[in-house]
Design a protein around this motif. Structure first.
Motif, PDB file in Angstrom:
ATOM      1  N   SER A 254      -1.542  -8.565   2.458  1.00 50.06           N
ATOM      2  CA  SER A 254      -1.742  -7.118   2.558  1.00 50.06           C
ATOM      3  C   SER A 254      -2.526  -6.776   3.817  1.00 50.06           C
ATOM      4  O   SER A 254      -3.763  -6.737   3.808  1.00 50.06           O
ATOM      5  CB  SER A 254      -2.495  -6.614   1.315  1.00 50.06           C
ATOM      6  OG  SER A 254      -1.772  -6.917   0.136  1.00 50.06           O
ATOM      7  N   PRO A 255      -1.830  -6.533   4.915  1.00 52.98           N
ATOM      8  CA  PRO A 255      -2.537  -6.212   6.158  1.00 52.98           C
ATOM      9  C   PRO A 255      -2.883  -4.733   6.280  1.00 52.98           C
ATOM     10  O   PRO A 255      -2.214  -3.871   5.703  1.00 52.98           O
ATOM     11  CB  PRO A 255      -1.549  -6.630   7.245  1.00 52.98           C
ATOM     12  CG  PRO A 255      -0.209  -6.608   6.602  1.00 52.98           C
ATOM     13  CD  PRO A 255      -0.401  -6.694   5.116  1.00 52.98           C
ATOM     14  N   GLY A 256      -3.915  -4.484   7.063  1.00 55.98           N
ATOM     15  CA  GLY A 256      -4.196  -3.124   7.492  1.00 55.98           C
ATOM     16  C   GLY A 256      -3.318  -2.792   8.679  1.00 55.98           C
ATOM     17  O   GLY A 256      -2.180  -3.251   8.767  1.00 55.98           O
ATOM     18  N   LEU A 257      -3.832  -2.037   9.607  1.00 60.08           N
ATOM     19  CA  LEU A 257      -3.030  -1.564  10.731  1.00 60.08           C
ATOM     20  C   LEU A 257      -2.629  -2.722  11.645  1.00 60.08           C
ATOM     21  O   LEU A 257      -3.475  -3.456  12.150  1.00 60.08           O
ATOM     22  CB  LEU A 257      -3.807  -0.517  11.533  1.00 60.08           C
ATOM     23  CG  LEU A 257      -3.041   0.172  12.671  1.00 60.08           C
ATOM     24  CD1 LEU A 257      -1.833   0.936  12.145  1.00 60.08           C
ATOM     25  CD2 LEU A 257      -3.978   1.109  13.440  1.00 60.08           C
ATOM     26  N   LEU A 309      -5.970  -8.409   4.842  1.00 64.88           N
ATOM     27  CA  LEU A 309      -6.377  -8.565   6.238  1.00 64.88           C
ATOM     28  C   LEU A 309      -6.684  -7.192   6.819  1.00 64.88           C
ATOM     29  O   LEU A 309      -5.855  -6.285   6.739  1.00 64.88           O
ATOM     30  CB  LEU A 309      -5.249  -9.216   7.055  1.00 64.88           C
ATOM     31  CG  LEU A 309      -4.776 -10.599   6.606  1.00 64.88           C
ATOM     32  CD1 LEU A 309      -3.553 -11.016   7.395  1.00 64.88           C
ATOM     33  CD2 LEU A 309      -5.887 -11.622   6.773  1.00 64.88           C
ATOM     34  N   ARG A 310      -7.860  -7.069   7.418  1.00 65.48           N
ATOM     35  CA  ARG A 310      -8.231  -5.807   8.064  1.00 65.48           C
ATOM     36  C   ARG A 310      -8.690  -6.092   9.482  1.00 65.48           C
ATOM     37  O   ARG A 310      -9.319  -7.123   9.738  1.00 65.48           O
ATOM     38  CB  ARG A 310      -9.339  -5.106   7.272  1.00 65.48           C
ATOM     39  CG  ARG A 310      -8.978  -4.845   5.818  1.00 65.48           C
ATOM     40  CD  ARG A 310     -10.071  -4.125   5.073  1.00 65.48           C
ATOM     41  NE  ARG A 310     -10.179  -2.725   5.482  1.00 65.48           N
ATOM     42  CZ  ARG A 310     -10.983  -1.840   4.874  1.00 65.48           C
ATOM     43  NH1 ARG A 310     -11.743  -2.239   3.865  1.00 65.48           N
ATOM     44  NH2 ARG A 310     -11.028  -0.597   5.286  1.00 65.48           N
ATOM     45  N   PRO A 311      -8.398  -5.220  10.405  1.00 62.27           N
ATOM     46  CA  PRO A 311      -8.843  -5.447  11.790  1.00 62.27           C
ATOM     47  C   PRO A 311     -10.363  -5.458  11.877  1.00 62.27           C
ATOM     48  O   PRO A 311     -11.040  -4.654  11.222  1.00 62.27           O
ATOM     49  CB  PRO A 311      -8.260  -4.230  12.558  1.00 62.27           C
ATOM     50  CG  PRO A 311      -7.215  -3.656  11.665  1.00 62.27           C
ATOM     51  CD  PRO A 311      -7.636  -3.965  10.274  1.00 62.27           C
ATOM     52  N   ALA A 312     -10.876  -6.363  12.697  1.00 62.11           N
ATOM     53  CA  ALA A 312     -12.321  -6.379  12.930  1.00 62.11           C
ATOM     54  C   ALA A 312     -12.745  -5.060  13.581  1.00 62.11           C
ATOM     55  O   ALA A 312     -12.103  -4.574  14.500  1.00 62.11           O
ATOM     56  CB  ALA A 312     -12.685  -7.560  13.836  1.00 62.11           C
TER      57      ALA A 312
END
Length: 317
Positions: A254-257, A309-312
């Motif tokens: 499940s990724p973010g942008l 997963l989310r961008p730092a």
């Protein structure tokens, strides 16, 4: 190799000298410190060590080596995450079938994978048409003998309000994000059953929108379709366990942008996609391919259920 040697037992100025033990020679003795010259690691020794590591991984049922020579099907493989995953799996020795609607883009991905030494085949496929999906799985059966890894990656996003959105946009998101995923999963499981094969692995490319509703007002319909994927992932896991097929794993990522074409191909009203990526922390497709590889690499006794997963540096999206 050099050592600092004290001539009088004290580290006082003038009492020490540097001696290169590799070059030290004693008359009639030679170099009294042969261990000071480490034996270079030969290419053969390195290869042997790598082979032993691979054997250990295979014995434990972990690592990508166990998938070498197996077959994978990736939906939405013409660009973005799907292209990155398809080429990565091909590079790891899997025989890959990539599906998508844009044949010319698929062929570009196929060429890239082959230049990297991988085996990637492509088929034009409209996932809203069940007959296209069935044809793809039949091709895989005829040419690969079946599929061992299914990557349900294809997805659509439309920025559409629930109060006055277009029915056709809602329908397309549900057909691609939910219904096509279910049909592909069903055909994959039927193929494993016909071959009496375990293990197998299904990876759904979900979204953070499958766990909470993004702040963008027009994202609720998309989030609803991804919440369905979250439910389908857990539902299938339970079904496989209860029917004695726990050797078949199902995982979600499940990724973010992520910087892909999904915002360009959809109906984004509030901002241009370039503006979104310029003003928001984001990931790249290769980051998601890393996660897919990790999910497939864990020991057989482990099932990764979901990775978020989310961008730092993300402030919220």
């Amino acid at each position: 190799m050099s050592y600092l040697i004290s001539m009088n037992g004290k580290l006082n100025p003038g009492s020490v000298t540097w001696v290169d033990l590799n070059a030290l020679q004693v008359p009639g003795v030679g170099n009294p410190f042969p261990s000071a010259s480490p034996t270079p690691r030969t290419a053969a020794a390195a290869a042997s060590s790598a082979a032993l590591r691979q054997e250990a991984q295979l014995a434990e049922g972990r690592g990508m080596e166990r998938w070498r020579g197996k077959a994978a099907l990736v939906t939405g493989a013409s660009a973005g995450i799907g292209a990155a995953v398809a080429t990565r799996l091909a590079a790891r020795g899997l025989r890959v079938l990539g599906l998508g609607r844009r044949l010319h883009k698929l062929q570009e991905v196929e060429k890239l994978a082959r230049e990297q030494g991988g085996e990637l085949h492509v088929l034009e496929c409209d996932l809203t048409k069940e007959e296209d999906i069935l044809r793809a799985f039949q091709w895989a059966s005829d040419n690969f003998g079946g599929i061992d890894v299914l990557i349900n990656n294809a997805g659509l996003f439309y920025e559409t309000l629930l109060s006055d959105g277009a029915t056709d946009e809602w329908r397309q998101m549900l057909e691609v994000n939910v219904l096509a995923l279910k049909v592909c999963t069903r055909e994959f499981l039927r193929g494993l059953q016909r071959r009496s094969t375990q293990p197998g692995h299904i990876v759904h490319i979900n979204s953070v929108g499958g766990h909470w509703v993004p702040s963008l007002p027009g994202a609720a319909a998309y989030a609803a379709s991804k919440h369905a994927v979250t439910a389908l992932t857990e539902g299938l896991r339970r079904e496989l366990v209860k029917t004695g097929r726990a050797g078949i794993k199902v995982s979600a990522i499940s990724p973010g942008l992520v910087k892909t074409e999904i915002l360009d191909r959809g109906n984004l009203h509030s901002a241009a996609s370039d503006t979104v990526f310029a003003s928001h922390a984001h990931m790249l497709p290769e980051d998601i391919a890393d996660a897919v590889e990790y999910v497939l690499s864990v020991p057989e006794r482990v099932q990764i259920h979901d990775i978020i997963l989310r961008p730092a540096g993300e402030e919220g999206f």
